[in-house]
Design a protein around this motif. Structure first.
Motif, PDB file in Angstrom:
ATOM      1  N   GLY A 222      50.774  38.966  50.935  1.00  0.00           N
ATOM      2  CA  GLY A 222      51.050  38.700  49.409  1.00  0.00           C
ATOM      3  C   GLY A 222      49.897  38.697  48.692  1.00  0.00           C
ATOM      4  O   GLY A 222      49.689  39.562  47.838  1.00  0.00           O
ATOM      5  N   SER A 223      48.570  38.246  49.216  1.00  0.00           N
ATOM      6  CA  SER A 223      47.354  38.495  48.605  1.00  0.00           C
ATOM      7  C   SER A 223      46.846  40.110  48.533  1.00  0.00           C
ATOM      8  O   SER A 223      46.380  40.728  47.705  1.00  0.00           O
ATOM      9  N   ALA A 224      46.962  40.602  49.672  1.00  0.00           N
ATOM     10  CA  ALA A 224      46.755  42.078  49.902  1.00  0.00           C
ATOM     11  C   ALA A 224      47.803  43.040  48.705  1.00  0.00           C
ATOM     12  O   ALA A 224      47.297  43.828  48.246  1.00  0.00           O
ATOM     13  N   ALA A 225      48.951  42.459  48.644  1.00  0.00           N
ATOM     14  CA  ALA A 225      50.117  43.016  47.874  1.00  0.00           C
ATOM     15  C   ALA A 225      49.375  43.157  46.301  1.00  0.00           C
ATOM     16  O   ALA A 225      49.574  44.161  45.468  1.00  0.00           O
ATOM     17  N   PHE A 226      48.839  41.919  45.891  1.00  0.00           N
ATOM     18  CA  PHE A 226      48.327  41.452  44.611  1.00  0.00           C
ATOM     19  C   PHE A 226      47.105  42.645  44.249  1.00  0.00           C
ATOM     20  O   PHE A 226      47.186  43.133  43.308  1.00  0.00           O
ATOM     21  N   PHE A 227      46.225  42.733  45.308  1.00  0.00           N
ATOM     22  CA  PHE A 227      44.949  43.430  45.004  1.00  0.00           C
ATOM     23  C   PHE A 227      45.300  44.919  44.933  1.00  0.00           C
ATOM     24  O   PHE A 227      44.779  45.826  44.270  1.00  0.00           O
ATOM     25  N   ASN A 228      46.663  45.230  45.877  1.00  0.00           N
ATOM     26  CA  ASN A 228      46.844  46.723  45.777  1.00  0.00           C
ATOM     27  C   ASN A 228      47.607  47.003  44.412  1.00  0.00           C
ATOM     28  O   ASN A 228      47.044  48.096  43.972  1.00  0.00           O
ATOM     29  N   ASP A 229      48.222  46.303  43.790  1.00  0.00           N
ATOM     30  CA  ASP A 229      49.143  46.504  42.663  1.00  0.00           C
ATOM     31  C   ASP A 229      47.743  46.138  41.527  1.00  0.00           C
ATOM     32  O   ASP A 229      48.021  47.208  40.540  1.00  0.00           O
ATOM     33  N   LEU A 230      47.083  45.493  41.602  1.00  0.00           N
ATOM     34  CA  LEU A 230      45.995  45.341  40.335  1.00  0.00           C
ATOM     35  C   LEU A 230      45.225  46.683  40.425  1.00  0.00           C
ATOM     36  O   LEU A 230      44.790  47.241  39.578  1.00  0.00           O
ATOM     37  N   ALA A 231      44.845  47.148  41.513  1.00  0.00           N
ATOM     38  CA  ALA A 231      43.873  48.289  41.643  1.00  0.00           C
ATOM     39  C   ALA A 231      44.656  49.542  41.107  1.00  0.00           C
ATOM     40  O   ALA A 231      44.162  50.381  40.532  1.00  0.00           O
ATOM     41  N   ARG A 232      45.761  49.566  41.389  1.00  0.00           N
ATOM     42  CA  ARG A 232      46.653  50.441  40.504  1.00  0.00           C
ATOM     43  C   ARG A 232      46.465  50.511  39.087  1.00  0.00           C
ATOM     44  O   ARG A 232      46.357  51.776  38.567  1.00  0.00           O
ATOM     45  N   GLU A 233      46.408  49.393  38.541  1.00  0.00           N
ATOM     46  CA  GLU A 233      46.337  49.276  37.090  1.00  0.00           C
ATOM     47  C   GLU A 233      45.169  49.859  36.517  1.00  0.00           C
ATOM     48  O   GLU A 233      45.006  50.385  35.542  1.00  0.00           O
ATOM     49  N   LEU A 234      44.008  49.394  37.507  1.00  0.00           N
ATOM     50  CA  LEU A 234      42.702  49.535  36.972  1.00  0.00           C
ATOM     51  C   LEU A 234      42.355  51.023  37.212  1.00  0.00           C
ATOM     52  O   LEU A 234      41.736  51.686  36.199  1.00  0.00           O
ATOM     53  N   VAL A 235      42.784  51.963  38.195  1.00  0.00           N
ATOM     54  CA  VAL A 235      42.699  53.208  38.355  1.00  0.00           C
ATOM     55  C   VAL A 235      43.433  53.822  37.290  1.00  0.00           C
ATOM     56  O   VAL A 235      42.766  55.242  36.834  1.00  0.00           O
ATOM     57  N   ALA A 236      44.753  53.443  37.116  1.00  0.00           N
ATOM     58  CA  ALA A 236      45.627  54.137  35.803  1.00  0.00           C
ATOM     59  C   ALA A 236      44.882  54.216  34.493  1.00  0.00           C
ATOM     60  O   ALA A 236      44.674  55.193  33.894  1.00  0.00           O
ATOM     61  N   ILE A 237      44.189  53.345  34.345  1.00  0.00           N
ATOM     62  CA  ILE A 237      43.236  52.800  32.754  1.00  0.00           C
ATOM     63  C   ILE A 237      42.426  53.972  32.988  1.00  0.00           C
ATOM     64  O   ILE A 237      41.918  54.841  32.159  1.00  0.00           O
ATOM     65  N   MET A 238      41.687  54.121  34.151  1.00  0.00           N
ATOM     66  CA  MET A 238      40.628  55.168  34.193  1.00  0.00           C
ATOM     67  C   MET A 238      40.910  56.930  34.143  1.00  0.00           C
ATOM     68  O   MET A 238      40.395  57.694  33.449  1.00  0.00           O
ATOM     69  N   LEU A 239      42.163  57.119  34.646  1.00  0.00           N
ATOM     70  CA  LEU A 239      42.522  58.338  35.099  1.00  0.00           C
ATOM     71  C   LEU A 239      43.474  58.939  33.982  1.00  0.00           C
ATOM     72  O   LEU A 239      43.306  60.112  33.841  1.00  0.00           O
ATOM     73  N   ILE A 240      44.309  58.160  33.108  1.00  0.00           N
ATOM     74  CA  ILE A 240      45.177  58.595  32.434  1.00  0.00           C
ATOM     75  C   ILE A 240      44.609  59.659  31.176  1.00  0.00           C
ATOM     76  O   ILE A 240      45.066  60.710  31.191  1.00  0.00           O
TER      77      ILE A 240
END
Length: 300
Positions: A222-240
């Motif tokens: 569950g915690s790994a899923a949280f950090f995986n999905d949070l990382a997606r949001e952070l990377v999206a902000i940088m790459l858009i």
């Protein structure tokens, strides 16, 4: 399996039945929804502190999160790049001055701070903290009710969704390529394929994946899923801003379910108003798929 699906779907369904006309009430619901995210992550941090063999499990959490993130985001970007090549989306919009990407990233990282606060409190092992898991389940049900209300009153009709082929197709590409990435990550880590499919089904909706998978697969996954999905949001902000110049579908798809809310301002300023309908439809569809697929794949 069916009881888990009902717990997820019923509050969404009942929330979707509630029409709201007053803009002020909708605004308050949006603020309450944001608050519930913090409440759920706080409870998740407490549950994490009750793990046995904590230091070894923390290493495992970040290993799982890193492998799943790399595999899922790579599969998404590869499939979206192919979509951009086969079905080009020309975008002549001149990028406006973007909101501070650092500021948005720090706002996302605040969520880690909430988990950390819950974790530190959980380390005290105060007796009543053992009820944190049950409390998080009730908080999740309330959050899903609010999400249903928000989706009903988002202004998106079924006709608008079905007519926006671009947003629908991007969403489907993200769903199926994420499954491929999740299956590969599960194979690399020696986990069941079904677990990999569950880990790949939140599309950046970290509060949902964190609590559902903590409840069904344990606090490590569950915690790994949280950090995986949070990382997606952070990377999206940088790459858009970079992606939107030549690969518009990729810019929308990398945002996952957040393309209809948190990352929408960056998409709009980078890609113009033309990108907004597809981004909203894409995020709307993934927001509907995520709770159903998470409950289905994580069910025993």
């Amino acid at each position: 399996m069916y009881s888990g699906l009902l717990i997820i779907l019923l509050p969404l369904f009942f929330g979707y039945l509630i029409p709201i006309k007053q803009p002020s009430l909708l605004h308050n619901i949006h603020r309450l929804l944001s608050l519930m995210v913090y409440v759920i992550l706080f409870f998740m941090g407490i549950s994490l502190a009750f793990l046995d063999n904590l230091s070894a499990n923390l290493v495992t959490i970040f290993l799982y999160a890193g492998v799943f993130f790399i595999c899922i985001i790579s599969a998404n970007l590869a499939a979206l790049a192919l979509l951009d090549r086969q079905w080009p989306w020309k975008n002549a919009h001149q990028q406006e001055k973007l909101p501070s990407r650092l500021g948005m990233a720090l706002e996302s990282l605040q969520l880690c701070g909430i988990v950390a606060i819950g974790f530190v409190l959980g380390l005290t092992h105060i007796s009543w903290l053992i009820y944190a898991t049950q409390a998080s389940e009730f908080a999740l049900i309330f959050l899903l009710l609010l999400v249903g209300i928000q989706l009903r009153n988002s202004g998106m009709s079924l006709r608008e969704i079905t007519l926006n082929r671009r947003g629908m197709i991007i969403a489907l590409v993200v769903v199926f390529s994420a499954m491929v990435g999740g299956a590969i990550a599960a194979w690399l880590l020696g986990l069941p394929i079904r677990t990999g499919l569950a880990m790949s089904s939140a599309y950046g909706w970290y509060s949902l994946s964190g609590i559902i998978l903590t409840d069904s697969l344990g606090p490590v996954l569950g915690s790994a899923a949280f950090f995986n999905d949070l990382a997606r949001e952070l990377v999206a902000i940088m790459l858009i801003p970079a992606l939107v110049r030549r690969n518009v579908s990729s810019a929308v798809g990398i945002c996952g379910a957040t393309s209809m809310d948190f990352t929408l301002p960056v998409l709009q300023r980078s890609g113009g108003l033309a990108i907004v309908p597809a981004a909203i439809v894409h995020g709307f569809i993934l927001s509907l798929f995520a709770p159903v697929l998470l409950a289905f794949f994580s069910a025993p």
